[in-house]
Motif scaffolding. Sequence first.
Motif, mmCIF file in Angstrom:
data_model
loop_
_atom_site.group_PDB
_atom_site.id
_atom_site.type_symbol
_atom_site.label_atom_id
_atom_site.label_comp_id
_atom_site.label_asym_id
_atom_site.label_seq_id
_atom_site.Cartn_x
_atom_site.Cartn_y
_atom_site.Cartn_z
ATOM 1 N N LYS A 235 2.308 -4.017 5.797
ATOM 2 C CA LYS A 235 3.440 -4.290 4.892
ATOM 3 C C LYS A 235 3.138 -3.726 3.493
ATOM 4 C CE LYS A 235 4.098 -8.411 3.366
ATOM 5 N NZ LYS A 235 3.976 -9.836 3.385
ATOM 6 N N LEU A 236 1.868 -3.862 3.074
ATOM 7 C CA LEU A 236 1.490 -3.364 1.744
ATOM 8 C C LEU A 236 1.483 -1.835 1.726
ATOM 9 C CD1 LEU A 236 -1.372 -5.757 0.587
ATOM 10 C CD2 LEU A 236 1.071 -6.077 0.587
ATOM 11 N N VAL A 237 1.036 -1.247 2.835
ATOM 12 C CA VAL A 237 1.021 0.221 2.926
ATOM 13 C C VAL A 237 2.449 0.752 2.799
ATOM 14 C CG1 VAL A 237 0.653 2.166 4.518
ATOM 15 C CG2 VAL A 237 -1.089 0.385 4.322
ATOM 16 N N THR A 238 3.370 0.163 3.540
ATOM 17 C CA THR A 238 4.734 0.713 3.537
ATOM 18 C C THR A 238 5.417 0.496 2.182
ATOM 19 O OG1 THR A 238 5.500 -1.293 4.636
ATOM 20 C CG2 THR A 238 5.139 0.612 6.031
ATOM 21 N N SER A 239 5.190 -0.670 1.559
ATOM 22 C CA SER A 239 5.883 -0.836 0.273
ATOM 23 C C SER A 239 5.220 0.006 -0.814
ATOM 24 C CB SER A 239 6.030 -2.302 -0.132
ATOM 25 O OG SER A 239 4.801 -2.936 -0.128
ATOM 26 N N GLN A 240 3.887 0.208 -0.722
ATOM 27 C CA GLN A 240 3.242 1.123 -1.685
ATOM 28 C C GLN A 240 3.821 2.525 -1.512
ATOM 29 O OE1 GLN A 240 0.896 3.783 -0.753
ATOM 30 N NE2 GLN A 240 0.968 4.403 -2.893
ATOM 31 N N LEU A 241 3.992 2.940 -0.246
ATOM 32 C CA LEU A 241 4.491 4.302 -0.001
ATOM 33 C C LEU A 241 5.923 4.479 -0.515
ATOM 34 C CD1 LEU A 241 3.012 5.129 3.519
ATOM 35 C CD2 LEU A 241 2.578 6.376 1.393
ATOM 36 N N ASN A 242 6.738 3.440 -0.414
ATOM 37 C CA ASN A 242 8.103 3.552 -0.954
ATOM 38 C C ASN A 242 8.062 3.847 -2.445
ATOM 39 O OD1 ASN A 242 9.370 3.120 1.440
ATOM 40 N ND2 ASN A 242 9.648 0.921 1.126
ATOM 41 N N ARG A 243 7.195 3.124 -3.146
ATOM 42 C CA ARG A 243 7.080 3.350 -4.596
ATOM 43 C C ARG A 243 6.501 4.729 -4.878
ATOM 44 N NH1 ARG A 243 7.334 -0.910 -8.043
ATOM 45 N NH2 ARG A 243 7.728 -2.944 -7.134
ATOM 46 N N GLU A 244 5.503 5.114 -4.066
ATOM 47 C CA GLU A 244 4.882 6.432 -4.274
ATOM 48 C C GLU A 244 5.922 7.535 -4.086
ATOM 49 O OE1 GLU A 244 1.300 7.187 -2.018
ATOM 50 O OE2 GLU A 244 1.561 9.357 -2.156
ATOM 51 N N ARG A 245 6.748 7.402 -3.056
ATOM 52 C CA ARG A 245 7.726 8.460 -2.747
ATOM 53 C C ARG A 245 8.671 8.680 -3.916
ATOM 54 N NH1 ARG A 245 7.816 6.005 3.253
ATOM 55 N NH2 ARG A 245 5.953 7.125 3.896
ATOM 56 N N LEU A 246 9.045 7.600 -4.547
ATOM 57 C CA LEU A 246 9.946 7.728 -5.690
ATOM 58 C C LEU A 246 9.219 8.385 -6.865
ATOM 59 C CD1 LEU A 246 12.708 7.132 -6.758
ATOM 60 C CD2 LEU A 246 11.953 4.842 -7.372
#
Length: 395
Positions: A235-246
């Motif tokens: 869950k932390l990986v996916t939400s970190q990646l969402n922020r990173e993508r932006l």
Amino acid sequence: MKVEFTAAQDALRKELRTYFENLMTPDLKAECDEAMGEGGGPLWREALKKMGKDGWIGVGWPKELGGRGMSPIEQFIFVEEVMRAGYPFPFLTTESVGPQLAEHGNERQKREIVPKILAGECLIAIGYSEPGAGTDLASLKTTAVKDGDGWVINGQKMWTSLAHFCDYVWLACRTDPEAAKPHKGISMFMVPTSDPGWSCSPVHTLGEVRTNATFYDNIRVADDAMVGELNGGWKLVTSQLNRERLSLVNFGPTAEMFNNVVRWAQNLELPDGGKLIDEAWVQMNLAKVRAGVEALKLVCYKQAWAMTEGNLEMADASAAKVYGSEFFIEVYRLLGEVIGEASLISRRTEGANPIASRIERLYRTASIITFGGGTNEIQRDIISAAGLWMPRASR
Ligand SMILES: Cc1cc2nc3c(=O)[nH]c(=O)nc-3n(C[C@H](O)[C@H](O)[C@H](O)COP(=O)(O)OP(=O)(O)OC[C@H]3O[C@@H](n4cnc5c(N)ncnc54)[C@H](O)[C@@H]3O)c2cc1C
């Protein structure tokens, strides 16, 4: 519908622009150029600490965490301006891992690490990919094994960018090899790069950007190095990646490059009289870039607004990343055409023009973000499944 900033936000942008004009001394600019836009040098570190001291790094963070209490929109304006100024801002630390620690970190992490991030005194690299785990990240093999009151970490990560000057790696480890599904047996750790069991070796890429292979040899960390819940890392990986993508598609540098090339075309005299900007094809190239930047701005500001509402959607972050990363490649091609042959000459060549050679470098590095933060093929899968409600692709 009227989409605009408040007067206070416009004033903030103005203040930031002046701030960075003063901060970016010729020496700092030269050091950043030499580091291929990655930072890490002594002047770069000094400037980061100054930004922290002046309260900018956490402008949109809550006051109780040491920020200024403004919103993600102000935070986005800050990042846009710092990157427009040509400062390689460590957004992976401040805009993607930092907020994860603030939300899911334990008391020690919030007390010790978060304030250092906002002070510009702590840098964090992302340790997900491995030699055998990229897109299929859930198959990662680096292990953290429980040992008394701590964990022992062993394994290898690949492409751990910036790790050679970071203080921690935000590390995804397998903590339950027996989990029913591989992604349910992963936990996140903050691993200090000062540990004697940690090492890294450089990987130099086409764009001259350095990344790293990193090695974890019997690294012992305390229980409180874990972030979030045991086996709750996915869950932390996916939400970190969402922020990173932006963050990856922040258009600050592109907007600044566009302005430079417009000035170039306005000033360049053609042999038969007139200026380069009078040419229809030049106007067409510049118009395409301008329109694309304006569209990307709207996409990104919408996401910044969604964050103020606590509602950053995975499909929207992926859409911003796909559009932005592919658009950047097109931008450097279009602007390179306007500049002409000079935009094919590396800055290391004697007599290279600084603006033109910057395009040459950016063109070589632009492809990185089409796969960094997750490949665009997979982002398209995410958009179709999570954004358009189409059936998931079979794996
Ligand atoms: C310069 C650079 C910096 C990086 N920085 C970091 C970093 O800091 N931290 C980190 O953890 N990682 C980092 N990465 C790794 C990056 O995130 C991975 O390269 C990316 O996730 C893809 O993994 P892979 O390279 O193993 O490619 P693969 O997963 O092997 O993919 C190869 C190709 O196959 C396609 N593909 C794979 N599976 C599917 C599927 N199921 N459906 C459709 N297509 C598929 C992919 O889209 C891609 O085109 C970096 C990489 C580079 C090159």
